[in-house]
Scaffold this active site. Structure first.
Site, short mmCIF file in Angstrom:
data_model
loop_
_atom_site.label_atom_id
_atom_site.label_comp_id
_atom_site.label_asym_id
_atom_site.label_seq_id
_atom_site.Cartn_x
_atom_site.Cartn_y
_atom_site.Cartn_z
N ARG A 75 -18.47 32.94 29.02
CA ARG A 75 -18.26 34.28 29.56
C ARG A 75 -19.32 34.57 30.62
O ARG A 75 -20.40 34.01 30.61
CB ARG A 75 -18.38 35.33 28.45
N TYR A 203 -11.78 30.24 31.77
CA TYR A 203 -12.43 30.00 30.48
C TYR A 203 -12.29 31.13 29.47
O TYR A 203 -12.52 32.30 29.80
CB TYR A 203 -13.93 29.71 30.69
N LYS A 212 -11.43 39.22 24.14
CA LYS A 212 -12.51 40.17 24.35
C LYS A 212 -12.09 41.34 25.24
O LYS A 212 -12.46 42.49 25.01
CB LYS A 212 -13.74 39.46 24.95
N HIS A 232 -16.70 43.46 17.05
CA HIS A 232 -16.91 42.00 17.15
C HIS A 232 -17.31 41.49 15.76
O HIS A 232 -18.46 41.11 15.53
CB HIS A 232 -18.02 41.73 18.17
N SER A 254 -22.29 36.55 19.65
CA SER A 254 -21.61 35.30 19.98
C SER A 254 -22.47 34.10 19.57
O SER A 254 -23.68 34.08 19.82
CB SER A 254 -21.33 35.25 21.48
N CYS A 256 -23.43 33.17 16.66
CA CYS A 256 -24.43 33.49 15.63
C CYS A 256 -23.85 33.45 14.22
O CYS A 256 -24.39 34.05 13.30
CB CYS A 256 -25.07 34.85 15.92
N ASP A 281 -13.58 36.72 14.35
CA ASP A 281 -14.24 37.19 15.58
C ASP A 281 -14.06 38.68 15.85
O ASP A 281 -14.96 39.31 16.40
CB ASP A 281 -13.70 36.40 16.78
N ARG A 373 -15.59 24.34 22.67
CA ARG A 373 -14.84 25.13 21.69
C ARG A 373 -13.57 24.43 21.24
O ARG A 373 -13.07 23.53 21.90
CB ARG A 373 -14.45 26.48 22.32
P1 GTP Z 1 -18.48 33.20 18.69
O1 GTP Z 1 -17.20 32.45 18.54
O2 GTP Z 1 -19.19 32.88 19.95
O3 GTP Z 1 -18.32 34.67 18.54
O4 GTP Z 1 -19.51 32.61 17.57
P2 GTP Z 1 -19.64 32.81 15.99
O5 GTP Z 1 -20.40 34.06 15.70
O6 GTP Z 1 -18.33 32.63 15.33
O7 GTP Z 1 -20.62 31.58 15.58
P3 GTP Z 1 -20.32 30.24 14.79
O8 GTP Z 1 -19.95 30.47 13.36
O9 GTP Z 1 -19.39 29.42 15.59
O10 GTP Z 1 -21.76 29.56 14.79
C1 GTP Z 1 -22.47 29.30 15.99
C2 GTP Z 1 -23.56 28.30 15.76
O11 GTP Z 1 -24.47 28.78 14.76
C3 GTP Z 1 -23.04 26.95 15.27
O12 GTP Z 1 -23.72 25.92 15.94
C4 GTP Z 1 -23.38 26.96 13.80
O13 GTP Z 1 -23.58 25.66 13.32
C5 GTP Z 1 -24.63 27.84 13.72
N1 GTP Z 1 -24.70 28.56 12.42
C6 GTP Z 1 -23.70 29.26 11.83
N2 GTP Z 1 -24.09 29.76 10.64
C7 GTP Z 1 -25.37 29.37 10.45
C8 GTP Z 1 -26.33 29.58 9.40
O14 GTP Z 1 -26.07 30.22 8.38
N3 GTP Z 1 -27.57 29.04 9.59
C9 GTP Z 1 -27.87 28.31 10.71
N4 GTP Z 1 -29.10 27.82 10.82
N5 GTP Z 1 -26.99 28.10 11.72
C10 GTP Z 1 -25.76 28.61 11.59
C1 SPV Z 2 -17.76 34.96 22.18
O1 SPV Z 2 -18.42 34.62 23.18
O2 SPV Z 2 -18.13 35.87 21.42
C2 SPV Z 2 -16.52 34.24 21.86
C3 SPV Z 2 -15.99 33.28 22.83
O3 SPV Z 2 -15.94 34.48 20.80
S1 SPV Z 2 -15.16 34.04 24.17
O4 SPV Z 2 -13.73 34.11 23.84
O5 SPV Z 2 -15.34 33.20 25.35
O6 SPV Z 2 -15.66 35.37 24.36
MN MN Z 3 -17.06 36.07 19.59
#
Ligand code: GTP
Ligand code: SPV
Ligand code: MN
Length: 588
Positions: A75, A203, A212, A232, A254, A256, A281, A373
Site C-alpha cells: 500500500r 497491488y 481497504k 481493521h 498491518s 501484526c 482482516d 502475500r
Molecule cells: P495484514 O494482512 O497486513 O493486515 O497482517 P496481519 O495483521 O494479518 O498479520 P499476520 O497474521 O499475517 O502476521 C504478520 C507477521 O507477524 C507474520 O510474519 C507472522 O509470522 C508474525 N506474527 C504473527 N503473530 C505473531 C505472534 O504472536 N508473535 C510473533 N513474534 N510474531 C507473530
Molecule cells: C494490510 O496492509 O493491512 C493488508 C494488505 O491487509 S492490503 O490489502 O494491501 O491492504
Molecule cells: Mn490488513
C-alpha cells in the site's frame, strides 16, 4: 468496441460504465459473471500473458504465482487521499484533495488509459449475500489479476447483480493499472459520492477496491452516518470444552498478527478448546436487537502475509493455501514450489526470487518480498466458522487492541470501562511493517490499527467510538495486548502464535466475569498465576518481563500521546485528553 453481454439492465450501472468507457477508451468490455468457467478462461488468459505463472500443479493444485512490478509491492499511504469538500473532514492524519481537483487530476490520467486493453466490470458484494448490512460495489479495472483476486476475496458476479437489482446504491470503483509509475499513482476516495478512483498500482489494498478502500475507508464514513463501525479487525470464535462459544474481534495493525490469531490452534494444554475463524482482516460491527455488538466479516477470502507462515506458526493457513491460491511476490523452487523466509524445512540452495532473478542460499537479499502475500478462498480454511455467511454475524464479547511494541506495553491489560478502552485504542502505537511502503520498524501512533484506513477525521472517529457506548447496552469488554515485546538483546519475550490462547483464555474469563484481576494505574492485569503457563517452556522471569509495567516508560508514553492528540485541535474529544491527564497525574 467488443462488449460481452451486460448481464444486467440496471440503468445506473450501465450508465456509469458507459461514462467510464468513454473516459478510459478500452478496446473491449467484459462483464464478469463470477462463474467457474470465467475463472478458468481468465486464468488461461493470464497465464498466456505471463501475468500468472503456473506452480507445480501436484504440490499446488489450481495455484499460481504473480510477480508485481518491484515498485508496486505494498500500500502507498502517501499517495492515498480522502477527497472531502472540506479538508478538516479528512483530518490531519489523512492526505486530502478537494473532490473537484482530484477528479480533474485523475481524469487526466484515466483519459484513454485503457486503449488497447480490456475493461472488466466486476459486480461484488462485501458481506453475506442477502444481508441488509452488506454493501455492493462495482469495480471496473483493466487488470485480470484484480478480477481473479476479487473472485476469491468477495462474493462476485451474478449474485451481486441480483442483489443490486435495478437500484443505484452501489460503490463506484474505477481502477486502472496504467504504466505502474509511482509518480502517477493515486488512490482517491470520494466518500460523499461513494466513489473510489485508483490509478497506477496493481497491488493488494491499492487495487482490490472492495478491501481497504470500500470496506474500511468508505465503510468507516458510512458507519459514522449510519451508526456502526467498520474496523481493521479479525473476528474469531472460541468454543470451550462445555460447548460455549464466545466471539472476539481484534484490531492489530498491518502485518501484526491478525491472520495468525484468527487461525490459531490452541496448545495441547487446552485440549477440548476450539478456535474458529470468522474473519482475518476486517469487521463490520453493529448493534443487534438484543443490545449486543454483532460482527460480520465483509470478505470471502484472505489476502495474507506469506513470510513467517509455516506448519508450526500457522498450520491452518498452510492448509488454506494448499490449493486454488494466488501467490504474489513469493520465491519459487526449481520444482515450481513456493518458498518464503520462515517457511518450514531447509532453505533451498537455489531459488528464483520474487523479482524473477536467480537466488542462492546465503544471499543477503530476501528471496520472497517481506510483504509477499497469498490470496486464498475462505472456504479452504479448515477452521472456518459456520457463521461466516450468517447475515446477522456473531455477537462480540471482547474487543482487543494490539500493536507491535518492543517496549513499554504489557502482554495484556483490560480497560476500566468503555471510554478508557477507547482511550487505549486511540493511543495505540506500533512499529511500521512492510505492508506499506516506507521505513519499517518505526514506532508511530496507529489508533485502533486504522491510521491508514479511516475515511474521515480521526478525532470524529474517536467521538463516534465514544458515542457507541450509548447505543450498546451490553458492550464487549475492551483489552490491549502486545505479542511483540522484546528483551534488551532483541528476542521476543512471549512465544506468541498458538500460545496466545493462554492470554485469550484470560480475556474470555474476564469477559464472562469468571476471574478477578489486579488493578494498576493504567488498567486491569492478570493476577499472579492467572495466565495458564503449564506446558510452556518459558522462565517465570521472562513472563514477568513481558507483563511488567514500568512507570518511567509509561510516563514517556503518556507525554508522547499528547502530541498525537494535539494535532486534532478543538475537534479532539475532551474525554480522551482528560483520561490521559488523569493517568499522568496519578503517576506523578
Ligand atoms: P495484514 O494482512 O497486513 O493486515 O497482517 P496481519 O495483521 O494479518 O498479520 P499476520 O497474521 O499475517 O502476521 C504478520 C507477521 O507477524 C507474520 O510474519 C507472522 O509470522 C508474525 N506474527 C504473527 N503473530 C505473531 C505472534 O504472536 N508473535 C510473533 N513474534 N510474531 C507473530
Ligand atoms: C494490510 O496492509 O493491512 C493488508 C494488505 O491487509 S492490503 O490489502 O494491501 O491492504
Ligand atoms: Mn490488513
Amino acid at each position: 468496441m467488443a462488449t460481452s453481454t451486460p448481464l444486467t439492465s440496471n440503468k445506473h450501472l450501465l450508465g456509469w460504465v458507459d461514462e467510464m468507457v468513454t473516459m478510459c477508451q478500452p478496446d473491449s468490455v467484459v462483464f464478469c459473471d463470477g462463474s467457474e468457467e470465467e475463472r478458468k478462461r481468465l486464468t488461461e488468459f493470464a497465464v498466456s500473458k505471463g501475468i500468472l505463472i503456473p506452480l507445480n500443479q501436484e504440490k499446488h493444485p489450481g495455484s499460481y504465482l504473480h510477480r508485481s512490478n518491484p515498485n508496486d509491492v505494498a500500500r502507498v499511504e502517501h499517495l492515498t487521499f480522502i477527497c472531502t469538500p472540506k479538508k478538516e473532514d479528512a483530518g490531519p492524519t489523512n492526505n486530502w484533495m478537494a473532490p473537484d481537483a482530484a477528479y480533474t487530476k485523475l481524469r487526466g490520467l484515466f483519459e484513454g488509459s485503457m486503449k488497447g486493453r480490456t475493461m472488466y466490470v466486476i459486480p461484488y458484494v462485501m458481506g453475506p449475500l442477502g444481508s441488509e448490512h452488506s454493501k455492493i460495489g462495482i469495480e471496473v479495472t483493466d487488470s485480470v489479476y484484480v478480477v481473479l483476486n476479487m473472485q476469491i476475496m468477495t462474493r462476485m458476479g451474478k449474485a451481486a447483480l441480483e442483489m443490486l437489482g435495478e437500484g443505484d446504491n452501489f460503490n463506484r470503483g474505477l481502477h486502472c493499472t496504467g504504466d505502474v509509475n509511482p509518480d502517477r499513482r493515486y488512490i482517491c476516495h470520494f466518500p460523499q459520492d461513494n466513489t473510489i478512483w485508483s490509478f497506477g498500482s496493481g497491488y493488494g489494498g491499492n487495487a482490490l477496491l472492495g478491501k481497504k478502500c470500500l470496506s474500511l475507508r468508505i465503510g468507516s464514513y458510512l458507519g459514522k452516518s449510519e451508526g456502526w463501525l467498520a474496523e481493521h479487525m479479525l473476528i474469531l470464535g472460541v468454543e470451550d470444552p462445555d460447548g460455549t462459544k464466545t466471539y472476539v474481534a481484534a484490531a492489530f495493525p498491518s502485518a501484526c498478527g491478525k491472520t495468525n490469531f484468527a487461525m490459531m490452534i490452541p496448545p495441547r494444554r487446552f485440549a477440548g478448546w476450539r478456535v474458529f475463524t470468522v474473519g482475518d482482516d476486517i469487521a463490520w460491527l453493529r448493534v443487534g436487537d438484543d443490545g449486543r455488538l454483532w460482527a460480520v466479516n465483509p470478505e470471502n477470502g484472505y489476502f495474507g502475509v506469506a513470510p513467517g507462515t509455516n506448519m508450526k506458526s500457522n498450520p491452518n493457513a498452510m492448509k488454506t493455501i494448499s490449493k486454488n491460491t494466488i501467490f504474489t511476490n513469493v520465491a519459487v523452487t526449481k520444482d515450481g514450489e513456493v518458498w518464503w523466509e520462515g517457511l518450514d524445512g531447509e532453505v533451498p540452495e537455489e531459488l528464483t526470487d520474487w523479482k524473477g532473478q536467480p537466488w542462492k542460499k546465503g544471499s543477503t537479499e530476501k528471496a520472497a518480498h517481506p510483504n509477499s502475500r497469498f490470496t486464498a478462498p475462505a472456504a479452504n480454511n479448515p477452521i472456518l466458522s459456520s457463521h461466516v455467511n450468517d447475515p446477522r454475524g456473531v455477537p462480540i464479547s471482547a474487543i482487543i487492541f494490539g500493536g507491535r511494541r518492543s517496549t513499554t506495553i504489557p502482554l495484556v491489560m483490560q480497560s476500566f470501562n468503555w471510554a478508557h478502552g477507547v482511550y487505549l485504542g486511540s493511543t495505540m502505537a506500533s512499529e511500521t511493517t512492510a505492508a506499506a511502503t516506507g521505513a519499517t520498524g518505526v514506532v508511530r501512533r496507529d489508533p485502533m490499527a486504522m491510521l491508514p484506513f479511516a475515511g474521515y477525521n480521526v478525532a470524529d472517529y474517536f467521538q463516534h467510538w465514544l458515542n457507541m457506548q450509548k447505543r450498546v447496552p451490553y458492550p464487549p469488554k475492551i483489552f490491549m495486548v502486545n505479542w511483540f515485546r522484546k528483551t534488551k538483546e532483541g528476542k521476543f519475550l512471549w512465544p506468541g502464535f498458538g500460545d496466545n490462547m493462554r492470554v485469550l483464555k484470560w480475556i474470555l474469563d474476564r469477559a464472562h466475569g469468571k476471574v478477578g484481576a489486579q488493578e494498576t494505574l493504567f488498567g486491569w492485569v492478570p493476577k499472579q498465576g492467572h495466565i495458564d503457563l503449564s506446558g510452556l517452556d518459558i522462565a517465570p522471569e521472562t513472563v514477568d518481563e513481558a507483563t511488567h509495567i514500568d512507570d518511567g516508560e509509561w510516563k514517556a508514553e503518556l507525554e508522547d500521546q499528547k502530541n498525537f492528540f494535539d494535532q486534532f485541535g478543538e475537534r479532539m474529544p475532551k474525554t480522551l485528553e482528560l483520561i490521559r491527564q488523569q493517568l499522568l497525574s496519578r503517576l506523578s
